[in-house]
Motif scaffolding. Structure first.
Motif, short mmCIF file in Angstrom:
data_model
loop_
_atom_site.label_atom_id
_atom_site.label_comp_id
_atom_site.label_asym_id
_atom_site.label_seq_id
_atom_site.Cartn_x
_atom_site.Cartn_y
_atom_site.Cartn_z
N GLU A 105 -9.12 3.83 1.99
CA GLU A 105 -8.49 4.01 3.31
C GLU A 105 -7.59 5.23 3.33
N ILE A 106 -6.79 5.43 2.27
CA ILE A 106 -5.84 6.54 2.23
C ILE A 106 -6.51 7.85 1.83
N GLY A 107 -7.46 7.79 0.90
CA GLY A 107 -8.19 8.99 0.50
C GLY A 107 -7.99 9.42 -0.93
N SER A 108 -6.74 9.41 -1.40
CA SER A 108 -6.45 9.82 -2.78
C SER A 108 -5.05 9.39 -3.16
N LEU A 109 -4.76 9.43 -4.45
CA LEU A 109 -3.41 9.10 -4.91
C LEU A 109 -2.40 10.09 -4.38
N ASN A 110 -2.78 11.36 -4.30
CA ASN A 110 -1.87 12.36 -3.78
C ASN A 110 -1.48 12.08 -2.33
N GLU A 111 -2.47 11.71 -1.53
CA GLU A 111 -2.18 11.37 -0.14
C GLU A 111 -1.38 10.08 -0.04
N LEU A 112 -1.65 9.14 -0.94
CA LEU A 112 -0.91 7.88 -0.95
C LEU A 112 0.58 8.13 -1.17
N ALA A 113 0.89 9.10 -2.03
CA ALA A 113 2.28 9.40 -2.35
C ALA A 113 3.07 9.86 -1.13
N TYR A 114 2.38 10.36 -0.10
CA TYR A 114 3.07 10.87 1.08
C TYR A 114 2.70 10.08 2.35
N THR A 115 2.17 8.88 2.14
CA THR A 115 1.84 8.01 3.26
C THR A 115 3.09 7.30 3.75
N SER A 116 3.20 7.12 5.04
CA SER A 116 4.38 6.44 5.59
C SER A 116 4.32 4.94 5.31
N LEU A 117 5.49 4.33 5.27
CA LEU A 117 5.58 2.88 5.09
C LEU A 117 4.83 2.16 6.21
N GLU A 118 4.98 2.67 7.41
CA GLU A 118 4.34 2.03 8.56
C GLU A 118 2.82 2.00 8.41
N ARG A 119 2.24 3.15 8.04
CA ARG A 119 0.79 3.20 7.90
C ARG A 119 0.30 2.32 6.76
#
Length: 226
Positions: free
Chosen positions: A55-69
């Motif tokens: 869903e997020i795409g990668s660990l790097n993107e996960l690190a900057y994903t918002s709490l809400e999302r």
């Protein structure tokens, strides 16, 4: 009832894998499973970790994903989301501080490499002063001011007071533009000029001031100070 780690076959349980072989043998899914701890009503913890990463795409993107999302992903929720983001933030901080403690800074590119990941995702403007010794090694990097989304207020005296405190010989500064555009404002340019004057007066020269945008930066040295 949610599916727990113990419901997995023993060969797939990341804790057992870790005990046998250490973290190096664990996949990204294994590590996420350890942090999530339990699955959901319909998903095992491993399936939840797999779906989350897809869903997020990668660990790097996960690190900057918002709490809400992150909280809205099926099976995650707020508690698991906070746990994941806290673990990733610890990793970012450890990496940034390790780089800062060992790095010699000779250029805007060096400065960007060390601090970009830490500053790029911030939604408020942060002004950071980097104090250097005679070998251009970082003595201390300190956030001097945190501003609004569109404006920061900082005075040269606040920076040079810290430079003297840490016995700095040289200084570099940087701040982020939450908009993602690193183009300097009129205020940024005027402030940099005041910093240069103060540094020359105190014999702690400003080597550069960079503005960090989204995957890019602006260097006052490259454009103005040469």
């Amino acid at each position: 009832m949610s599916l727990k780690m113990k419901d997995l076959p023993s060969t797939e349980r990341p804790r057992e894998k870790f005990k046998r072989s250490g973290f190096q043998k664990l996949s990204d899914i294994d590590l996420l499973s350890l942090l999530l701890r339990t699955g959901s009503k319909d998903l095992s913890v491993r399936d939840l970790a797999t779906n989350l990463l897809l869903e997020i795409g990668s660990l790097n993107e996960l690190a900057y994903t918002s709490l809400e999302r992150l909280s809205k992903i099926k099976g995650v929720g707020e508690v698991k989301a906070i746990t994941l983001l806290s673990a990733l933030e610890l990793g970012k901080r450890a990496m940034a501080r390790d780089m800062q403690s060992k790095k010699r800074i000779h250029s805007a590119e060096d400065l960007y490499e060390v601090f970009s990941q830490e500053l790029m995702s911030l939604t408020q403007e942060h002004f950071v002063a980097v104090f250097l010794n005679s070998k251009n090694e970082i003595i201390k990097a300190k956030t001097i001011f945190i501003g609004s989304a569109n404006r920061s207020i900082v005075h040269p005296r606040d920076i040079y007071k810290e430079a003297i405190k840490y016995s700095a010989v040289k200084l570099m500064c940087l701040h982020n533009h939450p908009s993602g555009d690193p183009t300097p404002s009129i205020e940024d340019t005027a402030f940099t000029s005041r910093l240069i004057e103060a540094g020359n007066l105190l014999q702690i020269p400003l080597l550069d001031h960079i503005i960090i945008g989204q995957n890019s930066y602006y260097s006052f040295y490259d454009h103005v100070m040469k």
